[in-house]
Design a protein around this motif. Structure first.
Motif, mmCIF file in Angstrom:
data_model
loop_
_atom_site.group_PDB
_atom_site.id
_atom_site.type_symbol
_atom_site.label_atom_id
_atom_site.label_comp_id
_atom_site.label_asym_id
_atom_site.label_seq_id
_atom_site.Cartn_x
_atom_site.Cartn_y
_atom_site.Cartn_z
ATOM 1 N N GLY A 246 -61.746 -19.596 -84.038
ATOM 2 C CA GLY A 246 -61.215 -18.398 -84.645
ATOM 3 C C GLY A 246 -60.931 -17.304 -83.642
ATOM 4 O O GLY A 246 -61.204 -17.421 -82.447
ATOM 5 N N GLY A 247 -60.371 -16.208 -84.141
ATOM 6 C CA GLY A 247 -59.995 -15.131 -83.253
ATOM 7 C C GLY A 247 -59.792 -13.822 -83.974
ATOM 8 O O GLY A 247 -59.846 -13.750 -85.206
ATOM 9 N N SER A 248 -59.571 -12.794 -83.194
ATOM 10 C CA SER A 248 -59.210 -11.480 -83.722
ATOM 11 C C SER A 248 -58.053 -10.977 -82.870
ATOM 12 O O SER A 248 -58.186 -10.058 -82.061
ATOM 13 C CB SER A 248 -60.408 -10.526 -83.654
ATOM 14 N N ASP A 249 -56.906 -11.601 -83.052
ATOM 15 C CA ASP A 249 -55.776 -11.427 -82.153
ATOM 16 C C ASP A 249 -55.215 -10.005 -82.170
ATOM 17 O O ASP A 249 -54.843 -9.483 -83.226
ATOM 18 C CB ASP A 249 -54.652 -12.388 -82.538
ATOM 19 N N PRO A 250 -55.114 -9.381 -80.984
ATOM 20 C CA PRO A 250 -54.461 -8.074 -80.889
ATOM 21 C C PRO A 250 -52.947 -8.219 -80.745
ATOM 22 O O PRO A 250 -52.457 -9.157 -80.133
ATOM 23 C CB PRO A 250 -55.068 -7.477 -79.624
ATOM 24 N N MET A 251 -52.232 -7.261 -81.316
ATOM 25 C CA MET A 251 -50.786 -7.148 -81.121
ATOM 26 C C MET A 251 -50.521 -5.752 -80.568
ATOM 27 O O MET A 251 -50.893 -4.750 -81.185
ATOM 28 C CB MET A 251 -50.041 -7.357 -82.436
ATOM 29 N N ILE A 252 -49.897 -5.687 -79.394
ATOM 30 C CA ILE A 252 -49.607 -4.422 -78.719
ATOM 31 C C ILE A 252 -48.108 -4.157 -78.806
ATOM 32 O O ILE A 252 -47.301 -5.002 -78.405
ATOM 33 C CB ILE A 252 -50.049 -4.480 -77.246
ATOM 34 N N VAL A 253 -47.745 -3.004 -79.330
ATOM 35 C CA VAL A 253 -46.328 -2.637 -79.431
ATOM 36 C C VAL A 253 -46.067 -1.440 -78.515
ATOM 37 O O VAL A 253 -46.583 -0.337 -78.748
ATOM 38 C CB VAL A 253 -45.937 -2.297 -80.876
ATOM 39 N N CYS A 274 -51.618 -15.710 -96.382
ATOM 40 C CA CYS A 274 -52.559 -14.683 -96.852
ATOM 41 C C CYS A 274 -53.492 -14.230 -95.734
ATOM 42 O O CYS A 274 -54.647 -13.862 -95.974
ATOM 43 C CB CYS A 274 -53.364 -15.202 -98.046
ATOM 44 N N GLY A 275 -52.990 -14.260 -94.501
ATOM 45 C CA GLY A 275 -53.783 -13.814 -93.366
ATOM 46 C C GLY A 275 -54.868 -14.766 -92.927
ATOM 47 O O GLY A 275 -55.677 -14.437 -92.057
ATOM 48 N N GLN A 276 -54.882 -15.969 -93.483
ATOM 49 C CA GLN A 276 -55.944 -16.937 -93.197
ATOM 50 C C GLN A 276 -55.513 -17.898 -92.090
ATOM 51 O O GLN A 276 -55.408 -19.113 -92.291
ATOM 52 C CB GLN A 276 -56.288 -17.710 -94.473
ATOM 53 N N VAL A 277 -55.263 -17.349 -90.921
ATOM 54 C CA VAL A 277 -54.860 -18.125 -89.753
ATOM 55 C C VAL A 277 -55.678 -17.609 -88.584
ATOM 56 O O VAL A 277 -55.777 -16.398 -88.369
ATOM 57 C CB VAL A 277 -53.352 -17.985 -89.463
ATOM 58 N N CYS A 278 -56.239 -18.517 -87.808
ATOM 59 C CA CYS A 278 -57.100 -18.088 -86.700
ATOM 60 C C CYS A 278 -56.338 -17.253 -85.683
ATOM 61 O O CYS A 278 -56.901 -16.344 -85.068
ATOM 62 C CB CYS A 278 -57.761 -19.291 -86.037
ATOM 63 N N THR A 279 -55.050 -17.534 -85.495
ATOM 64 C CA THR A 279 -54.245 -16.779 -84.529
ATOM 65 C C THR A 279 -53.391 -15.705 -85.189
ATOM 66 O O THR A 279 -52.418 -15.229 -84.600
ATOM 67 C CB THR A 279 -53.317 -17.727 -83.739
ATOM 68 N N ALA A 280 -53.731 -15.297 -86.398
ATOM 69 C CA ALA A 280 -52.985 -14.223 -87.050
ATOM 70 C C ALA A 280 -53.179 -12.911 -86.298
ATOM 71 O O ALA A 280 -54.163 -12.709 -85.582
ATOM 72 C CB ALA A 280 -53.455 -14.060 -88.494
ATOM 73 N N VAL A 281 -52.230 -11.989 -86.475
ATOM 74 C CA VAL A 281 -52.392 -10.634 -85.952
ATOM 75 C C VAL A 281 -53.520 -9.975 -86.741
ATOM 76 O O VAL A 281 -53.420 -9.801 -87.954
ATOM 77 C CB VAL A 281 -51.095 -9.812 -86.115
ATOM 78 N N LYS A 282 -54.600 -9.606 -86.079
ATOM 79 C CA LYS A 282 -55.738 -9.005 -86.784
ATOM 80 C C LYS A 282 -56.066 -7.598 -86.292
ATOM 81 O O LYS A 282 -56.887 -6.911 -86.892
ATOM 82 C CB LYS A 282 -56.958 -9.912 -86.667
ATOM 83 N N ARG A 283 -55.427 -7.182 -85.186
ATOM 84 C CA ARG A 283 -55.593 -5.812 -84.684
ATOM 85 C C ARG A 283 -54.240 -5.346 -84.163
ATOM 86 O O ARG A 283 -53.634 -6.042 -83.348
ATOM 87 C CB ARG A 283 -56.632 -5.768 -83.555
ATOM 88 N N LEU A 284 -53.784 -4.196 -84.627
ATOM 89 C CA LEU A 284 -52.477 -3.684 -84.209
ATOM 90 C C LEU A 284 -52.662 -2.390 -83.419
ATOM 91 O O LEU A 284 -53.240 -1.422 -83.919
ATOM 92 C CB LEU A 284 -51.588 -3.426 -85.425
ATOM 93 N N TYR A 285 -52.173 -2.399 -82.159
ATOM 94 C CA TYR A 285 -52.244 -1.227 -81.285
ATOM 95 C C TYR A 285 -50.817 -0.737 -81.017
ATOM 96 O O TYR A 285 -50.000 -1.463 -80.434
ATOM 97 C CB TYR A 285 -52.947 -1.570 -79.982
#
Length: 476
Positions: A246-253, A274-285
């Motif tokens: 699993g993960g808590s993938d960050p997305m940086i814009v 429904c957001g149930q993917v280990c590599t989903a975007v989970k933190r947006l910066y």
């Protein structure tokens, strides 16, 4: 449905069954055998008997079976996608895409099967060296419920192509598609005992797969705590391990990003399945200068998402798969709300109406002004909730992105070559995307850093994970 052991479809040794229910309606779909340790041991015995013949077959012969199965899976993709939606919850379009993805993986390993494994060296003073690669033997696979077809493909594609046999445990809440795919492989000519499916709970079936001395490797996909337990159970018998945890993938814009493209990246990267993917975007910066505009566009797009039964026309997001996952998301959002950790600008609750009362539905949710130490950032949120924070620039974004026990995936959205170079070099993640997120073709290795796991799946690297080396030195 039955379990598959040594080419026979059978009930559990215990005679017990468990129910599989539709997460959108609560309706009973099927009863499945409640397997235990004895069933795993029988499957290991069958896999051991099948290994000698399967491992010595011409790799092209093995791969043709995978190709035949892939062709049939594509032919039946709507039927299989409907089954996947019914047990897992995702919209039918996403389910059919996943089924086609399973076929794509088998086709990839078919194409790769002719590649020579090992290497030859001539070393001055020593002579000739041959590094041979041999299949490990019996392998175990433990599959999660969120992407059962794709993850089954990752594990069996490489393992069977390399000449191994396998004992596979599907998830209790979504075993049916895995069973049906195994049926198709059997119909395509897979010999008895090469792939065995044992259904049942992780506490018995999963632990026996990890502990059984006849199994040489375990590939597990799931949450961190369970992965640690798998590693501990496997340690006494020195098993090879692949753990994707699993993960808590960050997305940086960045401030020069294409905002429209990045907003669409969030919609797919966070709310797919429904957001149930280990590599989903989970933190947006978001860089400060574009944050207001970005959030305004994103909120508008999120509120266009249609939540409902994945089999219904026009639905773009289904329910969460199970009650435990649903309650965890509700608790995380409620905790953040009670502790004043950000502002919920849309969603944050279950949808209203009779159609939603029997399923595990939760509205797509955006939370802005989230403090960096919020539970929404520190824990993996395995559902349709996106916490958003602003940053002053790339250095702060990378520091925050790396401030996590997870290191599975990350993405950066920019037009700047300098930003791309700095971010891809510095982000602590097994896969870093640029101006995209979530897409994982079968050609590239996939896995995490830190608590996100060890080992790699996908690509030619996965074949190495399912083989061991023997060095032969020859002096003539």
């Amino acid at each position: 449905m039955k379990m598959l052991i040594n080419g026979e479809w059978c009930d559990a040794a215990s005679g017990k069954v468990f129910e599989v229910r539709n997460p959108a309606t609560g309706d009973l779909i099927e009863e499945v055998p409640f397997g235990n340790e004895d069933d795993v041991r029988a499957a290991v015995e069958a896999a051991g008997e099948a290994f000698a013949d399967w491992s010595t077959k011409d790799p092209r012969v093995r791969s043709k079976i995978l190709l035949f199965a892939a062709t049939e899976v594509r032919r039946r993709n709507t039927e299989l996608g409907t089954l996947l939606t019914t047990e897992q919850g995702k919209p039918i379009r996403e389910a059919v895409d996943e089924i086609n993805g399973f076929a794509n993986i088998l086709e990839y390993y078919h194409a790769l099967s002719a590649r020579e494994q090992g290497e030859y060296l001539k070393i001055r003073g020593y002579g000739h060296a041959a590094v041979q690669r041999r299949p490990l033997g019996i392998c175990g696979a433990i599959i999660p419920w969120n992407m059962p077809a794709i993850i089954m493909g990752w594990k069996i594609g490489a393992a069977l192509t390399a000449g191994n046999t396998m004992v596979l445990k599907p998830a209790r809440t979504a075993p049916l598609t895995c069973i049906r795919l195994a049926e198709i492989l059997e119909e395509a000519g897979l010999p008895p005992g090469v792939l065995n499916i044992v259904t049942g709970p992780g506490e018995t079936v999963g632990r026996e797969i990890a502990r059984n001395p006849g199994i040489r490797k375990v590939s597990f996909t799931g949450e961190v705590g369970t992965g640690r337990q798998v590693a501990m159970d496997a340690a006494p018998t020195m098993k090879h391990l692949t753990l994707e945890l699993g993960g808590s993938d960050p997305m940086i814009v960045a401030d020069d990003a294409d905002i429209g493209m990045a907003v669409e990246g969030v919609i797919r990267g966070r709310f797919y399945n429904c957001g149930q993917v280990c590599t989903a975007v989970k933190r947006l910066y978001l860089f400060d200068s574009i944050a207001d505009e970005f959030i305004r566009h994103l909120k508008s797009r999120v509120e266009e998402i249609v939540v409902g039964n994945g089999l219904d026309r026009g639905v773009s997001m289904g329910p969460l798969n199970n009650r435990a996952g649903f309650m965890r998301v509700v608790t995380q959002v409620d905790t953040a709300r009670e502790q004043d950790e950000g502002t919920i600008i849309t969603g944050g609750r279950t949808p209203e109406g009779e159609a939603y009362k029997r399923g595990f539905f939760f509205l797509p949710t955006l939370v802005t002004d989230v403090p960096y130490d919020s539970i929404l950032f520190s824990e993996e949120v395995f559902g349709p909730v996106l916490p958003i924070a602003t940053v002053s620039g790339l250095d702060e974004a990378i520091d925050l992105a790396n401030n996590s026990r997870y290191g599975l995936g990350a993405s950066v959205w920019t037009r700047s070559a300098d930003v791309i170079a700095r971010a891809t070099e510095s982000l602590e993640a097994g896969i870093v995307w640029v101006n995209q997120h979530l897409r994982i073709p079968p050609e590239v290795p996939f896995g995490g850093m830190k608590s996100s796991g060890i080992g790699r799946e996908n690509g030619s690297r996965a074949l190495e994970e399912y083989t061991e080396e023997k060095t032969v030195l020859i002096r003539l």
